[in-house]
Design an enzyme around this catalytic site. Structure first.
Site, PDB file in Angstrom:
ATOM      1  N   GLY A  81       0.805  -1.218   0.000  1.00  0.00           N
ATOM      2  CA  GLY A  81       0.000   0.000   0.000  1.00  0.00           C
ATOM      3  C   GLY A  81       0.839   1.269   0.000  1.00  0.00           C
ATOM      4  O   GLY A  81       0.282   2.349   0.163  1.00  0.00           O
ATOM      5  N   ASP A  82       2.154   1.141  -0.150  1.00  0.00           N
ATOM      6  CA  ASP A  82       2.979   2.349  -0.240  1.00  0.00           C
ATOM      7  C   ASP A  82       4.202   2.016  -1.082  1.00  0.00           C
ATOM      8  O   ASP A  82       4.192   1.031  -1.810  1.00  0.00           O
ATOM      9  CB  ASP A  82       3.323   2.851   1.179  1.00  0.00           C
TER      10      ASP A  82
END
Ligand SMILES: *[C@@H]1O[C@H](CO)[C@@H](O)[C@H](O)[C@H]1NC(C)=O
Ligand SMILES: *[C@@H]1O[C@H](CO)[C@@H](O)[C@H](O)[C@H]1NC(C)=O
Ligand SMILES: *[C@@H]1O[C@H](CO)[C@@H](O)[C@H](O)[C@H]1NC(C)=O
Ligand SMILES: *[C@@H]1O[C@H](CO)[C@@H](O)[C@H](O)[C@H]1NC(C)=O
Ligand SMILES: *[C@@H]1O[C@H](CO)[C@@H](O)[C@H](O)[C@H]1NC(C)=O
Ligand SMILES: *[C@@H]1O[C@H](CO)[C@@H](O)[C@H](O)[C@H]1NC(C)=O
Ligand SMILES: *[C@@H]1O[C@H](CO)[C@@H](O)[C@H](O)[C@H]1NC(C)=O
Length: 480
Positions: free
Chosen positions: A262-263
């Site tokens: 997610g990053d």
């Protein structure tokens, strides 16, 4: 087959003879030994050092039922094994099972080995996570001012530590943390999965890390770090689940990793604004090779945004990106100070990208209001070559800082294929300076094309870094 194994080929024959020697010895030693030899399992693995002493988590009352807490068993095991640090070192074996645990601390000359069917399950009970001080180069926790939860696997002031396995799993059970973080219910910064501070000679390899509460692997103020053959998985919408974050480290090698998160897949860091400037410890001599990344809302490799101690001599090669926001992204801001210089990228294949090249000079995001507005970052000597990208929305968005031009940018041998609905303006450049060669679509005027008669190859160093010369041995654990 990763490089760790490849570098073993020379010693392989010797080791097989060694292994047979042990088995023959046991078999000629009577019935009892023969039975033991049949039940004996060997786990062979490549590591920077092998260990003289071994134990299994079960020897310390560990229970792999997924519900019993093993926090005390880990502490007892590692406290016990730490006595062998100056006597050949030790290894702790995690057998098949689901081993629920809170945060635990590593020791020097130590190997943690996870069986392929072993899962470390991170506890969801906050009392199992001690609070530790913020990092001096950040001045505060990343999520909240003040303390932060110690990582699941934590180490500080260590030497010679191996965390490996036959692709065993570390499950952060992050969902609960993400929910609380989004609801602003946490008073402290979320824990990472693995954080090692002020240490040297670290190997993290052949593991799968899933659903971290926040960042996954965070070596900080370390030297001689190898991260190899690690799979990192988290929902692409999970908050700040960065893959690997080398932070103020020297001589680091990240290779053969597969990251969906997610990053940013890899985020290179070195402290935050006035705290990072005062601490003054760069990340340098970093090699990243054969990384595969899926990160729809973030970068494949981010340099920053916390880069106030400086980032220098990064070599990224053979990178594959699918459905990611940007390739290599420089993130910085007024107040950061520090530098990002001597960055070399060669060989990237990308598919479905918002931006191939992205530099951001106005990232903002300050630890507090005491940053120095005159502390301007130096961004210099940035080289990208041999890149093919398909289905791209916009080739490049290069935003330097007014009065602080990002300089000596070189982009060569790049082919960007566009999506069905591309941006009209493919290259948007402000406050940058450099050159381009053999790049399509045509770059901005601030990166003038050298023309067909003067084809340029952007630099990529031919020498090797010391981390590539670290020797790896074949080690084993005997499990009865
Ligand atoms: C690990 O070490 C740190 C720093 O020395 C300490 O604050 C923390 O409480 C220790 N964690 C555990 C689980 O003992
Ligand atoms: C760890 O090393 C750092 C840097 O040398 C030092 O400042 C710190 O006091 C050490 N911490 C411990 C617990 O030894
Ligand atoms: C390790 O396990 C992950 C998750 O199951 C899998 O995707 C990956 O291919 C495995 N890696 C190796 C080298 O077997
Ligand atoms: C956070 O702090 C508030 C105010 O001090 C307190 O009421 C709350 O219980 C704390 N929450 C946690 C999870 O510690
Ligand atoms: C250009 O890049 C491609 C990979 O995208 C590579 O195969 C080729 O050798 C490069 N050409 C030159 C002249 O370096
Ligand atoms: C191309 O990119 C668009 C987003 O810009 C995406 O919706 C589409 O699925 C991609 N096509 C292919 C073939 O991957
Ligand atoms: C180009 O970038 C500048 C600086 O970030 C921005 O102000 C401008 O709107 C951009 N232009 C387009 C057409 O996107």
């Amino acid at each position: 087959m990763g490089d760790l194994w490849r570098s073993l080929r020379r010693t392989q024959v010797l080791n097989i003879i060694g292994l047979l020697g042990v088995l023959v010895f046991l078999n000629t030693n009577g019935v009892e030994s023969r039975k033991r030899a049949q039940n004996l399992e060997f786990f062979e693995y490549p590591a920077i050092s092998c260990r003289a002493h071994s134990a299994s988590l079960e020897d310390f009352g560990g229970v792999g039922d997924g519900t019993t807490s093993n926090t005390k068993a880990f502490k007892a095991a590692i406290d016990h094994l730490s006595q062998f640090a100056s006597d050949g070192g030790s290894q702790l074996f995690i057998p098949p099972g689901k081993w629920l645990t809170g945060s635990f601390n590593l020791t020097s000359h130590f190997t943690l080995y996870l069986h392929k069917d072993a899962v470390l399950l991170a506890s969801q009970d906050e009392s199992e996570w001690p609070l530790i001080k913020p990092l001096p180069s950040y001045g505060r926790g990343r999520d909240n001012a003040g303390g932060r939860y110690s990582s699941l696997i934590f180490g500080t002031n260590l030497t010679d530590v191996v965390i490996t396995g036959d692709n065993g799993t570390i499950d952060g059970q992050g969902e609960l943390w993400w929910t609380k973080f989004r609801a602003k219910e946490l008073n402290y910064t979320r824990p990472y999965l693995v954080e090692i501070l002020y240490s040297e000679n670290i190997q993290i390899s052949s593991l799968t890390l899933i659903n971290s509460p926040s960042w996954n692997i965070h070596p900080t103020y370390c030297s001689n770090v190898i991260v190899q053959g690690v799979t990192i998985l988290a929902p692409v919408t999970s908050p700040n689940t960065d893959g690997i974050n080398p932070d103020s480290c020297t001589n680091t090698r990240i290779e053969d990793c597969y990251i969906v998160s997610g990053d940013d897949c890899v985020a290179v860091k070195s402290g935050w604004d006035e705290y990072g400037i005062a601490f003054g410890m760069p990340t340098k001599q970093l090699v990243i090779r054969r990384l595969t990344c899926i990160s729809p809302f973030s970068a494949v490799i981010a340099l920053g945004s916390e880069m106030s101690g400086g980032i220098e001599d990064v070599r990224a090669e053979d990178i594959t990106a699918i459905d990611s926001e940007s390739g290599v992204r420089i993130k910085t801001a007024v107040g950061r100070g520090g530098f990002v210089k001597d960055i070399y990228v060669r060989g990237m294949a990308m598919k479905t990208m918002k931006w191939v090249f992205w530099m951001t000079g106005n990232y903002g995001d300050h630890p507090d209001n005491n940053y120095d507005p005159k502390a301007l970052p130096v961004i210099q000597n940035i080289n990208y070559r041999d890149i093919v990208a398909e289905n791209v929305t916009m080739a490049a968005r290069l935003e330097g800082i007014p009065g602080d031009t990002f300089s000596e940018i070189c982009i060569s041998n790049v082919t960007v294929g566009l999506t069905a609905k591309p941006k009209k303006l493919q290259w948007n450049c402000t406050n940058v300076e450099g050159i381009s060669s053999a790049v399509t679509p045509k770059p901005c005027e601030l990166l003038p094309d050298q023309g067909p008669e003067k084809i340029t190859q952007c630099n990529f160093p031919e020498d090797s870094l010391p981390i590539d010369n670290i020797k790896v041995r074949s080690c084993y654990y005997k499990y009865f």
